[in-house]
Design a protein around this motif. Structure first.
Motif, PDB file in Angstrom:
ATOM      1  N   ALA A   1      14.789   8.207  -5.058  1.00  0.00           N
ATOM      2  CA  ALA A   1      15.341   8.116  -6.410  1.00  0.00           C
ATOM      3  C   ALA A   1      14.203   8.071  -7.427  1.00  0.00           C
ATOM      4  CB  ALA A   1      16.203   6.868  -6.559  1.00  0.00           C
ATOM      5  N   CYS A   2      14.482   8.510  -8.632  1.00  0.00           N
ATOM      6  CA  CYS A   2      13.543   8.401  -9.745  1.00  0.00           C
ATOM      7  C   CYS A   2      14.300   7.934 -10.970  1.00  0.00           C
ATOM      8  CB  CYS A   2      12.875   9.738 -10.047  1.00  0.00           C
ATOM      9  SG  CYS A   2      11.677  10.264  -8.820  1.00  0.00           S
ATOM     10  N   SER A   3      13.672   7.046 -11.710  1.00  0.00           N
ATOM     11  CA  SER A   3      14.244   6.561 -12.956  1.00  0.00           C
ATOM     12  C   SER A   3      13.095   6.288 -13.911  1.00  0.00           C
ATOM     13  CB  SER A   3      15.065   5.295 -12.718  1.00  0.00           C
ATOM     14  OG  SER A   3      15.566   4.806 -13.946  1.00  0.00           O
ATOM     15  N   GLY A   4      12.989   7.120 -14.931  1.00  0.00           N
ATOM     16  CA  GLY A   4      11.930   6.937 -15.916  1.00  0.00           C
ATOM     17  C   GLY A   4      10.555   7.098 -15.305  1.00  0.00           C
ATOM     18  N   ASP A   5       9.781   6.018 -15.325  1.00  0.00           N
ATOM     19  CA  ASP A   5       8.396   6.080 -14.868  1.00  0.00           C
ATOM     20  C   ASP A   5       8.203   5.592 -13.427  1.00  0.00           C
ATOM     21  OD1 ASP A   5       8.829   3.371 -15.193  1.00  0.00           O
ATOM     22  OD2 ASP A   5       7.123   3.044 -16.522  1.00  0.00           O
ATOM     23  N   GLN A   6       9.284   5.403 -12.682  1.00  0.00           N
ATOM     24  CA  GLN A   6       9.172   4.923 -11.304  1.00  0.00           C
ATOM     25  C   GLN A   6      10.049   5.738 -10.365  1.00  0.00           C
ATOM     26  OE1 GLN A   6       9.773   0.538 -12.201  1.00  0.00           O
ATOM     27  NE2 GLN A   6       8.087   0.511 -10.720  1.00  0.00           N
ATOM     28  N   CYS A   7       9.456   6.119  -9.222  1.00  0.00           N
ATOM     29  CA  CYS A   7      10.190   6.804  -8.167  1.00  0.00           C
ATOM     30  C   CYS A   7      10.076   5.999  -6.883  1.00  0.00           C
ATOM     31  CB  CYS A   7       9.615   8.196  -7.918  1.00  0.00           C
ATOM     32  SG  CYS A   7       9.903   9.375  -9.251  1.00  0.00           S
ATOM     33  N   THR A   8      11.046   6.158  -6.008  1.00  0.00           N
ATOM     34  CA  THR A   8      10.971   5.573  -4.669  1.00  0.00           C
ATOM     35  C   THR A   8      11.249   6.667  -3.650  1.00  0.00           C
ATOM     36  OG1 THR A   8      13.309   4.937  -4.710  1.00  0.00           O
ATOM     37  CG2 THR A   8      11.716   3.266  -5.411  1.00  0.00           C
ATOM     38  N   ARG A   9      10.663   6.505  -2.470  1.00  0.00           N
ATOM     39  CA  ARG A   9      10.897   7.421  -1.364  1.00  0.00           C
ATOM     40  C   ARG A   9      11.122   6.590  -0.107  1.00  0.00           C
ATOM     41  NH1 ARG A   9      12.093  10.115  -4.686  1.00  0.00           N
ATOM     42  NH2 ARG A   9      11.342  12.123  -5.348  1.00  0.00           N
ATOM     43  N   ALA A  10      12.234   6.829   0.555  1.00  0.00           N
ATOM     44  CA  ALA A  10      12.595   6.074   1.759  1.00  0.00           C
ATOM     45  C   ALA A  10      11.595   6.287   2.881  1.00  0.00           C
ATOM     46  CB  ALA A  10      13.999   6.465   2.216  1.00  0.00           C
ATOM     47  N   ASN A  11      10.999   7.466   2.985  1.00  0.00           N
ATOM     48  CA  ASN A  11      10.043   7.742   4.059  1.00  0.00           C
ATOM     49  C   ASN A  11       8.613   7.323   3.743  1.00  0.00           C
ATOM     50  OD1 ASN A  11      11.911   8.716   5.847  1.00  0.00           O
ATOM     51  ND2 ASN A  11      11.642  10.847   5.242  1.00  0.00           N
ATOM     52  N   MET A  12       8.368   6.756   2.563  1.00  0.00           N
ATOM     53  CA  MET A  12       7.030   6.286   2.218  1.00  0.00           C
ATOM     54  C   MET A  12       6.890   4.867   2.784  1.00  0.00           C
ATOM     55  SD  MET A  12       5.087   6.400  -1.477  1.00  0.00           S
ATOM     56  CE  MET A  12       4.815   8.168  -1.513  1.00  0.00           C
ATOM     57  N   LYS A  13       6.777   4.788   4.113  1.00  0.00           N
ATOM     58  CA  LYS A  13       6.801   3.512   4.832  1.00  0.00           C
ATOM     59  C   LYS A  13       5.424   3.006   5.221  1.00  0.00           C
ATOM     60  CE  LYS A  13      11.232   4.636   6.917  1.00  0.00           C
ATOM     61  NZ  LYS A  13      11.957   4.887   8.156  1.00  0.00           N
TER      62      LYS A  13
ATOM     63  N   VAL B   1       5.111   6.025  -7.598  1.00  0.00           N
ATOM     64  CA  VAL B   1       6.084   6.245  -6.538  1.00  0.00           C
ATOM     65  C   VAL B   1       5.765   5.208  -5.469  1.00  0.00           C
ATOM     66  CG1 VAL B   1       4.694   8.079  -5.465  1.00  0.00           C
ATOM     67  CG2 VAL B   1       7.126   7.853  -4.901  1.00  0.00           C
ATOM     68  N   THR B   2       6.803   4.524  -4.978  1.00  0.00           N
ATOM     69  CA  THR B   2       6.637   3.488  -3.976  1.00  0.00           C
ATOM     70  C   THR B   2       7.716   3.623  -2.906  1.00  0.00           C
ATOM     71  OG1 THR B   2       8.050   1.934  -5.173  1.00  0.00           O
ATOM     72  CG2 THR B   2       5.684   1.847  -5.667  1.00  0.00           C
ATOM     73  N   HIS B   3       7.576   2.832  -1.854  1.00  0.00           N
ATOM     74  CA  HIS B   3       8.609   2.782  -0.822  1.00  0.00           C
ATOM     75  C   HIS B   3       9.872   2.178  -1.423  1.00  0.00           C
ATOM     76  CE1 HIS B   3      10.720   2.052   2.891  1.00  0.00           C
ATOM     77  NE2 HIS B   3      10.822   0.777   2.570  1.00  0.00           N
ATOM     78  N   GLY B   4      11.018   2.723  -1.025  1.00  0.00           N
ATOM     79  CA  GLY B   4      12.300   2.188  -1.455  1.00  0.00           C
ATOM     80  C   GLY B   4      13.369   2.541  -0.445  1.00  0.00           C
ATOM     81  N   SER B   5      14.534   1.997  -0.611  1.00  0.00           N
ATOM     82  CA  SER B   5      15.621   2.232   0.342  1.00  0.00           C
ATOM     83  C   SER B   5      16.206   3.632   0.235  1.00  0.00           C
ATOM     84  CB  SER B   5      16.720   1.186   0.156  1.00  0.00           C
ATOM     85  OG  SER B   5      17.236   1.261  -1.162  1.00  0.00           O
TER      86      SER B   5
ATOM     87  N   GLY C   1       0.782  -1.226   0.000  1.00  0.00           N
ATOM     88  CA  GLY C   1       0.000   0.000   0.000  1.00  0.00           C
ATOM     89  C   GLY C   1       0.815   1.277   0.000  1.00  0.00           C
ATOM     90  N   ARG C   2       2.107   1.175   0.050  1.00  0.00           N
ATOM     91  CA  ARG C   2       2.999   2.334   0.151  1.00  0.00           C
ATOM     92  C   ARG C   2       3.304   2.876  -1.247  1.00  0.00           C
ATOM     93  NH1 ARG C   2       7.535  -1.025   3.152  1.00  0.00           N
ATOM     94  NH2 ARG C   2       7.157  -2.146   1.225  1.00  0.00           N
TER      95      ARG C   2
END
Length: 182
Positions: free
Chosen positions: A81-93, A74-78, A57-58
């Motif tokens: 970062a963003c690359s093309g059509d996907q981003c991650t955010r460490a605080n999206m926990k 955009v999803t949770h990640g370590s 759900g993150r």
């Protein structure tokens, strides 16, 4: 008649949880057809006291409304970062079960940003036109960490946002109002 389905078995939708978020039909510059915008959903770990680390759900998803194809997420990640059509955010926990609030500030039919809260008391903002209009240009930021009395939660039960924020655009800023469900 079902035109298409989205499954969390797909790597692009692996964070998909219990999706209480009503998909919002929108137009965004940088994509030629309408899109659906929705949040990743609820994680049943929120039912524990205190909640344990969420594992689904993150996320915030944008999909092509006609084909169901992934456009951006955009999803949770370590790391952030963003690359093309996907981003991650460490605080999206934490899971994001609520609807998203879309902003078409000049009323031209195109959404320029969105706001949404999560079950960790965080408020997120996505900009669809920060410096360009292609999905690879879209950005996401943590607007506020309101989950615990000292900001970002490190222990205990965070305040949970189950409903979308109300947003009132002003000439120089957006006034964002959100109430906790916990």
């Amino acid at each position: 008649e079902v035109l298409w389905r989205i499954s969390n078995a797909s790597s692009k939708f692996s964070e998909l949880g219990y999706t209480w978020s009503q998909p919002k039909v929108a137009r965004v510059r940088g994509h030629s057809t309408p899109v659906l915008i929705f949040a990743g959903g609820y994680d049943l770990r929120e039912d524990e006291e205190p909640p344990t680390a969420n594992t689904m759900g993150r996320a915030i998803y944008v999909v092509d409304a006609e084909s169901g194809a992934h456009v951006w997420s955009v999803t949770h990640g370590s790391a952030d970062a963003c690359s093309g059509d996907q981003c991650t955010r460490a605080n999206m926990k934490w899971g994001i079960p609520s609807d998203v609030s879309l902003m078409d500030t000049d009323r031209d039919g195109y959404v320029v940003r969105l706001y949404v809260g999560d079950t960790g008391g965080n408020l997120w903002r996505v900009d669809f036109e920060p410096s360009g209009t292609a999905p690879s240009d879209w950005t996401v930021s943590q607007l506020a960490a309101l989950g615990c009395t000292s900001g970002a939660c490190t222990a205990g039960t965070p305040r949970k946002f189950f409903y979308p924020p109300e947003v009132v655009p002003q000439p120089e800023y957006d006034a964002v109002f959100i109430g906790s469900g916990d």
